[in-house]
Design a protein around this motif. Structure first.
Motif, PDB file in Angstrom:
ATOM      1  N   ASN A 253       0.565   2.869   2.617  1.00 35.92           N
ATOM      2  CA  ASN A 253       0.862   2.760   1.192  1.00 35.92           C
ATOM      3  C   ASN A 253       0.842   4.123   0.517  1.00 35.92           C
ATOM      4  O   ASN A 253       1.723   4.448  -0.288  1.00 35.92           O
ATOM      5  CB  ASN A 253      -0.133   1.814   0.526  1.00 35.92           C
ATOM      6  CG  ASN A 253       0.250   1.472  -0.904  1.00 35.92           C
ATOM      7  OD1 ASN A 253      -0.278   2.025  -1.855  1.00 35.92           O
ATOM      8  ND2 ASN A 253       1.197   0.550  -1.055  1.00 35.92           N
TER       9      ASN A 253
ATOM     10  N   GLU B  59       1.536  -3.268  -2.897  1.00 34.02           N
ATOM     11  CA  GLU B  59       2.410  -2.472  -2.050  1.00 34.02           C
ATOM     12  C   GLU B  59       3.474  -1.798  -2.899  1.00 34.02           C
ATOM     13  O   GLU B  59       3.839  -2.277  -3.975  1.00 34.02           O
ATOM     14  CB  GLU B  59       3.055  -3.333  -0.968  1.00 34.02           C
ATOM     15  CG  GLU B  59       4.004  -4.390  -1.477  1.00 34.02           C
ATOM     16  CD  GLU B  59       4.575  -5.234  -0.350  1.00 34.02           C
ATOM     17  OE1 GLU B  59       4.101  -5.104   0.787  1.00 34.02           O
ATOM     18  OE2 GLU B  59       5.490  -6.026  -0.623  1.00 34.02           O
TER      19      GLU B  59
ATOM     20  N   TRP C 168       6.153  -0.685   1.533  1.00 33.64           N
ATOM     21  CA  TRP C 168       5.089   0.059   2.195  1.00 33.64           C
ATOM     22  C   TRP C 168       3.791  -0.711   1.943  1.00 33.64           C
ATOM     23  O   TRP C 168       3.240  -0.661   0.846  1.00 33.64           O
ATOM     24  CB  TRP C 168       4.995   1.471   1.634  1.00 33.64           C
ATOM     25  CG  TRP C 168       6.252   2.265   1.821  1.00 33.64           C
ATOM     26  CD1 TRP C 168       7.460   2.054   1.230  1.00 33.64           C
ATOM     27  CD2 TRP C 168       6.420   3.400   2.679  1.00 33.64           C
ATOM     28  NE1 TRP C 168       8.372   2.977   1.651  1.00 33.64           N
ATOM     29  CE2 TRP C 168       7.761   3.832   2.542  1.00 33.64           C
ATOM     30  CE3 TRP C 168       5.561   4.105   3.527  1.00 33.64           C
ATOM     31  CZ2 TRP C 168       8.271   4.913   3.231  1.00 33.64           C
ATOM     32  CZ3 TRP C 168       6.063   5.203   4.209  1.00 33.64           C
ATOM     33  CH2 TRP C 168       7.401   5.595   4.073  1.00 33.64           C
ATOM     34  N   PRO C 169       3.292  -1.440   2.935  1.00 33.31           N
ATOM     35  CA  PRO C 169       2.151  -2.333   2.715  1.00 33.31           C
ATOM     36  C   PRO C 169       0.853  -1.596   2.437  1.00 33.31           C
ATOM     37  O   PRO C 169       0.669  -0.436   2.832  1.00 33.31           O
ATOM     38  CB  PRO C 169       2.070  -3.110   4.028  1.00 33.31           C
ATOM     39  CG  PRO C 169       2.668  -2.197   5.049  1.00 33.31           C
ATOM     40  CD  PRO C 169       3.752  -1.459   4.336  1.00 33.31           C
ATOM     41  N   SER C 170      -0.037  -2.281   1.735  1.00 36.21           N
ATOM     42  CA  SER C 170      -1.372  -1.761   1.467  1.00 36.21           C
ATOM     43  C   SER C 170      -2.367  -2.500   2.350  1.00 36.21           C
ATOM     44  O   SER C 170      -2.293  -3.721   2.502  1.00 36.21           O
ATOM     45  CB  SER C 170      -1.736  -1.967  -0.009  1.00 36.21           C
ATOM     46  OG  SER C 170      -3.076  -1.575  -0.249  1.00 36.21           O
TER      47      SER C 170
END
Length: 302
Positions: free
Chosen positions: A209, A268, A260-262
């Motif tokens: 992220n 995100e 973009w994952p957290s």
């Protein structure tokens, strides 16, 4: 004529890319090298981000006029690759890299300014930043019919004019570090750009992220075509990204998103690209790059 109409009109003059052209451009990118290595410092979001200002933005192309200017351009449509709505994140980013390589390469002059207009929610932010960081710039914010202007003093010989209450204080200076709006030493190949992002990261090592925020920071910045392509190719190598269909940027423009994952439960970040041209648009629900230009003076917008 608005920015998108102008983009499509100018883009229509560029013939669609063929599979051979896409392959050739991508091979040129991967074969490119860069000898320069920037000084190790984290990618800073604070000062510039608070004004929605960064080093430079979307893939840019030059337009000759009475004054020198550069507007955001991209090919009108691609051929040979899967449609963006059906492609995975890697394919979308690689197509965006190929798109970046197809626009003319324009180098800003040291006495010019990077002009950018960004929509962030109900606010519109405009900025004129010195290409080499030595000339006084300006930030303008318009929201709900109100407009405020804040000077950005140029840094000369380690000193800049002091600012108080949104105004420069006559006769007073303070220490400064030059922050050019254009970095000529940015990497121009994917491997070097990946190393740059890792070395200058703003978050913890391994945070996808945080890496996405760094890519957004640079994607909103003025980058020459090879550096922009290298940025997207480096991003394409990041594991865990996914394509998200039918997302909108901060101005409501529809496109395909790269999420973009957290890993810590945070929100995100989703970068939005035009589904046909692969031009960078902004961040989903966050921002939209409306105009990016190289201009000769403050107040000039094209």
């Amino acid at each position: 004529m608005d920015d998108m109409q102008l983009l499509r009109q100018l883009g229509a003059e560029i013939p669609p890319a063929t599979p051979e052209l896409l392959s050739s451009a991508r091979n040129r990118l991967l074969a490119a090298t860069t000898p320069a290595s920037p000084a190790p410092t984290k990618i800073r979001h604070s000062t510039r981000r608070s004004w929605r200002l960064v080093l430079s933005g979307v893939a840019a192309a030059g337009i000759a006029a009475a004054v020198t200017s550069v507007l955001v351009l991209a090919p009108d449509r691609f051929g040979g690759d899967a449609p963006a709505a059906k492609a995975n994140a890697t394919q979308v980013l690689r197509n965006a890299a190929t798109a970046a390589l197809q626009v003319p390469d324009v180098t800003p002059g040291p006495d010019q300014f990077i002009y950018r207009r960004i929509k962030d929610g109900p606010s519109t932010h405009e900025s004129w930043l010195s290409v080499d960081g030595t000339r006084d710039g300006l930030v303008r914010e318009t929201s709900a019919g109100n407009r405020t202007e804040t000077p950005v003093p140029g840094c000369r010989n380690g000193r800049a004019a002091a600012v108080k209450g949104g105004q420069m204080v006559p006769g007073r200076t303070e220490p400064c570090t030059s922050e050019p709006a254009y970095r000529p030493d940015m990497p121009t190949d994917a491997t070097a750009m990946g190393a740059y992002l890792a070395e200058h990261r703003s978050g913890e090592p391994g945070s996808v992220n945080a890496a996405g925020k760094d890519v957004l920071y640079l994607a909103e910045s003025y980058l020459r075509p090879a550096s922009r392509a290298a940025l997207y190719e480096a991003a394409a190598a990041v594991p865990g990204l996914r394509a998200v269909e039918n997302v909108t940027d901060g101005a409501g423009r529809s496109g395909i998103g790269i999420a973009w994952p957290s890993t810590n439960g945070g929100e995100e970040i989703v970068l939005v690209f035009d589904a046909e041209t692969y031009a960078f648009l902004g961040a989903s629900g966050y921002s939209a790059v409306l105009t990016l230009a190289v201009v000769d003076e403050i107040g000039q917008t094209d």
